[in-house]
Motif scaffolding. Structure first.
Motif, PDB file in Angstrom:
ATOM      1  N   VAL A  80       0.792  -1.235  -0.015  1.00  0.00           N
ATOM      2  CA  VAL A  80      -0.043   0.057  -0.086  1.00  0.00           C
ATOM      3  C   VAL A  80       1.074   1.264  -0.054  1.00  0.00           C
ATOM      4  O   VAL A  80       1.632   1.126   0.698  1.00  0.00           O
ATOM      5  CB  VAL A  80      -0.755   0.000   1.444  1.00  0.00           C
ATOM      6  CG1 VAL A  80      -1.705   1.453   1.208  1.00  0.00           C
ATOM      7  CG2 VAL A  80      -1.959  -1.086   1.131  1.00  0.00           C
ATOM      8  N   ILE A  81       0.401   2.235  -0.768  1.00  0.00           N
ATOM      9  CA  ILE A  81       1.178   3.626  -0.535  1.00  0.00           C
ATOM     10  C   ILE A  81       0.237   4.456  -0.203  1.00  0.00           C
ATOM     11  O   ILE A  81      -1.049   4.574  -0.475  1.00  0.00           O
ATOM     12  CB  ILE A  81       1.656   3.933  -2.021  1.00  0.00           C
ATOM     13  CG1 ILE A  81       2.555   3.057  -2.434  1.00  0.00           C
ATOM     14  CG2 ILE A  81       2.169   5.353  -2.144  1.00  0.00           C
ATOM     15  CD1 ILE A  81       3.008   3.525  -4.217  1.00  0.00           C
ATOM     16  N   ARG A  82       0.378   5.209   0.892  1.00  0.00           N
ATOM     17  CA  ARG A  82      -0.334   6.256   1.576  1.00  0.00           C
ATOM     18  C   ARG A  82       0.506   7.650   1.391  1.00  0.00           C
ATOM     19  O   ARG A  82       1.691   7.735   1.372  1.00  0.00           O
ATOM     20  CB  ARG A  82      -0.795   5.596   3.182  1.00  0.00           C
ATOM     21  CG  ARG A  82       0.541   5.479   3.737  1.00  0.00           C
ATOM     22  CD  ARG A  82       0.109   5.236   5.327  1.00  0.00           C
ATOM     23  NE  ARG A  82      -0.562   6.449   6.080  1.00  0.00           N
ATOM     24  CZ  ARG A  82      -0.147   7.205   6.767  1.00  0.00           C
ATOM     25  NH1 ARG A  82       1.168   7.117   6.747  1.00  0.00           N
ATOM     26  NH2 ARG A  82      -0.877   8.319   7.228  1.00  0.00           N
ATOM     27  N   SER A  83      -0.257   8.580   2.099  1.00  0.00           N
ATOM     28  CA  SER A  83       0.349  10.043   2.186  1.00  0.00           C
ATOM     29  C   SER A  83      -0.076  10.449   3.504  1.00  0.00           C
ATOM     30  O   SER A  83      -0.010   9.685   4.428  1.00  0.00           O
ATOM     31  CB  SER A  83       0.453  10.734   1.105  1.00  0.00           C
ATOM     32  OG  SER A  83       0.561  10.084  -0.300  1.00  0.00           O
ATOM     33  N   HIS A  84      -0.608  11.797   3.628  1.00  0.00           N
ATOM     34  CA  HIS A  84      -1.047  12.390   4.590  1.00  0.00           C
ATOM     35  C   HIS A  84      -0.279  12.755   5.717  1.00  0.00           C
ATOM     36  O   HIS A  84      -0.292  13.668   6.636  1.00  0.00           O
ATOM     37  CB  HIS A  84      -2.135  11.453   5.214  1.00  0.00           C
ATOM     38  CG  HIS A  84      -2.905  12.162   6.334  1.00  0.00           C
ATOM     39  ND1 HIS A  84      -3.649  13.366   6.380  1.00  0.00           N
ATOM     40  CD2 HIS A  84      -2.912  11.394   7.495  1.00  0.00           C
ATOM     41  CE1 HIS A  84      -4.054  13.733   7.793  1.00  0.00           C
ATOM     42  NE2 HIS A  84      -3.525  12.777   8.492  1.00  0.00           N
ATOM     43  N   GLU A  85       1.167  12.220   5.985  1.00  0.00           N
ATOM     44  CA  GLU A  85       1.715  12.295   7.353  1.00  0.00           C
ATOM     45  C   GLU A  85       3.229  12.920   6.835  1.00  0.00           C
ATOM     46  O   GLU A  85       3.880  12.080   5.664  1.00  0.00           O
ATOM     47  CB  GLU A  85       1.783  10.838   8.008  1.00  0.00           C
ATOM     48  CG  GLU A  85       2.511  10.977   9.469  1.00  0.00           C
ATOM     49  CD  GLU A  85       2.446   9.602   9.955  1.00  0.00           C
ATOM     50  OE1 GLU A  85       2.898   9.630  11.134  1.00  0.00           O
ATOM     51  OE2 GLU A  85       2.076   8.737   9.284  1.00  0.00           O
ATOM     52  N   VAL A  86       3.718  13.764   7.408  1.00  0.00           N
ATOM     53  CA  VAL A  86       4.930  14.365   7.140  1.00  0.00           C
ATOM     54  C   VAL A  86       6.103  13.210   7.585  1.00  0.00           C
ATOM     55  O   VAL A  86       6.055  12.751   8.717  1.00  0.00           O
ATOM     56  CB  VAL A  86       5.328  15.852   7.925  1.00  0.00           C
ATOM     57  CG1 VAL A  86       6.491  16.252   7.675  1.00  0.00           C
ATOM     58  CG2 VAL A  86       4.246  16.629   7.620  1.00  0.00           C
ATOM     59  N   LYS A  87       6.982  13.111   6.602  1.00  0.00           N
ATOM     60  CA  LYS A  87       7.940  12.309   6.933  1.00  0.00           C
ATOM     61  C   LYS A  87       9.468  13.071   6.744  1.00  0.00           C
ATOM     62  O   LYS A  87       9.447  13.734   5.607  1.00  0.00           O
ATOM     63  CB  LYS A  87       8.154  10.889   6.064  1.00  0.00           C
ATOM     64  CG  LYS A  87       6.886  10.277   6.405  1.00  0.00           C
ATOM     65  CD  LYS A  87       6.910   9.684   7.695  1.00  0.00           C
ATOM     66  CE  LYS A  87       5.837   8.711   8.016  1.00  0.00           C
ATOM     67  NZ  LYS A  87       5.602   8.531   9.588  1.00  0.00           N
ATOM     68  N   ASN A  88      10.381  12.852   7.646  1.00  0.00           N
ATOM     69  CA  ASN A  88      11.599  13.682   7.468  1.00  0.00           C
ATOM     70  C   ASN A  88      12.497  13.418   6.171  1.00  0.00           C
ATOM     71  O   ASN A  88      12.863  14.513   5.601  1.00  0.00           O
ATOM     72  CB  ASN A  88      12.736  13.590   8.803  1.00  0.00           C
ATOM     73  CG  ASN A  88      12.264  13.879   9.763  1.00  0.00           C
ATOM     74  OD1 ASN A  88      11.464  14.787   9.904  1.00  0.00           O
ATOM     75  ND2 ASN A  88      12.644  13.379  11.007  1.00  0.00           N
ATOM     76  N   ASP A  89      12.354  12.395   5.652  1.00  0.00           N
ATOM     77  CA  ASP A  89      12.956  11.888   4.365  1.00  0.00           C
ATOM     78  C   ASP A  89      12.269  12.164   3.282  1.00  0.00           C
ATOM     79  O   ASP A  89      12.424  11.563   2.131  1.00  0.00           O
ATOM     80  CB  ASP A  89      13.851  10.472   4.441  1.00  0.00           C
ATOM     81  CG  ASP A  89      14.672  10.534   5.414  1.00  0.00           C
ATOM     82  OD1 ASP A  89      15.469  11.714   5.549  1.00  0.00           O
ATOM     83  OD2 ASP A  89      15.105   9.648   6.123  1.00  0.00           O
ATOM     84  N   GLY A  90      10.713  12.464   3.402  1.00  0.00           N
ATOM     85  CA  GLY A  90       9.959  12.526   2.294  1.00  0.00           C
ATOM     86  C   GLY A  90       8.994  11.302   2.221  1.00  0.00           C
ATOM     87  O   GLY A  90       8.230  11.094   1.496  1.00  0.00           O
ATOM     88  N   TYR A  91       9.617  10.265   2.764  1.00  0.00           N
ATOM     89  CA  TYR A  91       8.973   8.778   2.649  1.00  0.00           C
ATOM     90  C   TYR A  91       9.425   8.073   3.846  1.00  0.00           C
ATOM     91  O   TYR A  91      10.268   8.285   4.395  1.00  0.00           O
ATOM     92  CB  TYR A  91       9.172   8.391   1.578  1.00  0.00           C
ATOM     93  CG  TYR A  91      10.785   7.706   1.318  1.00  0.00           C
ATOM     94  CD1 TYR A  91      11.036   6.553   1.681  1.00  0.00           C
ATOM     95  CD2 TYR A  91      11.917   8.400   0.976  1.00  0.00           C
ATOM     96  CE1 TYR A  91      12.158   5.858   1.601  1.00  0.00           C
ATOM     97  CE2 TYR A  91      13.158   7.829   0.798  1.00  0.00           C
ATOM     98  CZ  TYR A  91      13.678   6.703   1.107  1.00  0.00           C
ATOM     99  OH  TYR A  91      14.745   6.441   1.151  1.00  0.00           O
ATOM    100  N   GLU A  92       8.639   6.941   3.942  1.00  0.00           N
ATOM    101  CA  GLU A  92       8.816   5.984   5.061  1.00  0.00           C
ATOM    102  C   GLU A  92       8.437   4.675   4.652  1.00  0.00           C
ATOM    103  O   GLU A  92       7.305   4.328   3.946  1.00  0.00           O
ATOM    104  CB  GLU A  92       8.456   6.493   6.529  1.00  0.00           C
ATOM    105  CG  GLU A  92       8.575   5.207   7.392  1.00  0.00           C
ATOM    106  CD  GLU A  92       7.779   5.629   8.676  1.00  0.00           C
ATOM    107  OE1 GLU A  92       8.527   6.331   9.589  1.00  0.00           O
ATOM    108  OE2 GLU A  92       6.679   5.499   8.787  1.00  0.00           O
TER     109      GLU A  92
END
Length: 409
Positions: free
Chosen positions: A333-345
């Motif tokens: 699954v690819i989701r978004s909505h949440e800030v991540k320091n590296d831009g992704y997690e």
């Protein structure tokens, strides 16, 4: 993350001192806007001393900054349970209620504070502003009773709108979006100029008609050797959107994109973002996709700025992810909505990926942005990260609800 810790037994002086030290460390992370680290340390402080209301209230504001409104509400309520006179906790809970659209409950908290602290001018101001919102919503509801909702799109007469001679911006061709139009539009917006309202209305009417015909679930087929790009939150950061296209190429039939919601709000260039994305959707309907995020709602638009610009979260673990994937025959699954320091997690054993495409979120977070590219043969995600680019001197949330800005400063 613990939220409803039970208070049992005496707490040693050693634990009290250790908890206070953890709280102070958490405060330093909070000042640096490293909210996840702050929350982790506030949680450890709570484990040491679950009787201190300050720890819950501090974790509440950190959760508010990360838009974890449910956790913020729970923590603020716990702080109030521990200390009924702790006014900051009422402020935190009111902010959480406002973010969740529960305006009457927010008003109730502010009313309590004004009664307890009648000389608190800040509390009076917040109560007054919140009361205005509640009354406005009640009035809007009252005048809409027993009346058929009017579709604004049906009331627009495009034929009656004329294009003034002095307008020199991009123009639709025979009422249609073309590559020339959208290319000129992006440059036009970079110069902080405005698209003519006739073309703006036409784009909105056309994209509305198209999207209304679409199913809620859309299957996308990617050829074995074809490239496909997934972007996360844009949040009105138009100049960072332009940077994505610079790094990865413009959308086209050979360069398809999916934007994974939260196109608007927060950043103060939401109009520019949404019209660019809508234009590409109309130009390449089968190669440009837009998922609706939590900010594509009226309440969020009202609070965070999109409604004011040119006029509940849910946590889940790897068990839930695995069950969902198995039931639906999916790999990840690819989701978004949440800030991540590296831009992704990448989490849940690689099966739950978060991508966030708004770098230096709200000009304060210091995070990288990211997008994902893959080919149809194996759909293996590849990550590209990037820093924020300069933008005109317009502060984030410049068009946001003034009351909410006041709460979150």
């Amino acid at each position: 993350m613990a939220t409803n810790e039970e208070i049992t037994g005496p707490i040693s002086q050693e634990d009290i001192e250790a908890a206070d030290k953890l709280k102070n460390e958490a405060n330093e992370y909070f000042k640096k806007q490293s909210y996840n680290n702050a929350i982790e340390l506030y949680s450890k402080a709570i484990e040491k001393n679950p009787k201190n209301a300050v720890y819950f209230a501090n974790r509440s504001i950190a959760n508010l900054r990360l838009e974890n409104f449910g956790y913020a509400l729970s923590d603020a309520s716990k702080a109030i349970e521990l200390d009924r006179a702790y006014t900051k906790a009422y402020y935190r809970r009111a902010a959480a209620y406002m973010s969740l659209g529960k305006y009457k409950l927010a008003l109730k908290d502010f009313e309590f504070v004004t009664k307890v602290r009648p000389n608190d001018q800040d509390a009076k101001m917040k109560y007054t502003e919140c009361n205005k919102i509640v009354k406005k919503i009640a009035f809007e509801k009252a005048i809409s009773v027993d009346k058929k909702e009017v579709n604004i799109a049906d009331s627009i007469n495009l034929d009656a709108m004329t294009i003034e001679d002095e307008y020199v911006g991009p123009a639709l061709e025979d009422g249609k979006v073309t590559l020339k139009f959208v290319t000129e539009l992006m440059e036009f917006y970079k110069q902080q100029k405005k698209l003519h309202k006739k073309y703006a209305y036409k784009i909105l009417i056309d994209v509305k008609a198209y999207l209304q015909k679409q199913p809620s679930l859309v299957d996308i087929k990617v050829a074995d050797e074809a490239k496909f790009t997934v972007c996360g939150d844009i949040h009105g950061q138009y100049y960072d959107l332009m940077n994505i296209f610079k790094l990865n190429g413009l959308p086209s039939e050979t360069n398809p994109y999916l934007f994974n919601g939260d196109f608007v709000d927060r950043g103060s260039f939401s109009v520019e973002c949404i019209f660019t994305l809508f234009s590409f959707k109309l130009l390449f309907p089968d190669h440009f996709y837009m998922s609706r995020g939590n900010h594509e709602t009226l309440d969020m638009n009202r609070m965070y700025g999109f409604r004011g610009e040119r006029g509940v979260g849910c946590q889940f673990g790897p068990d839930v992810t695995n069950t969902f994937l198995q039931r639906n025959g999916l790999d990840y699954v690819i989701r978004s909505h949440e800030v991540k320091n590296d831009g992704y997690e990448v989490a849940h054993d690689g099966k739950c990926i978060t991508v966030f495409s708004a770098p230096n979120y709200c000009d304060t977070m210091g995070n990288l942005g990211a997008f994902i590219t893959m080919n149809g043969k194996d759909l293996k995600p590849n990550f590209t990260t990037y820093e924020a680019v300069p933008h005109p001197d317009v502060k984030p949330m410049a068009y946001a609800n003034s009351f909410f800005n006041m709460l979150c400063q």
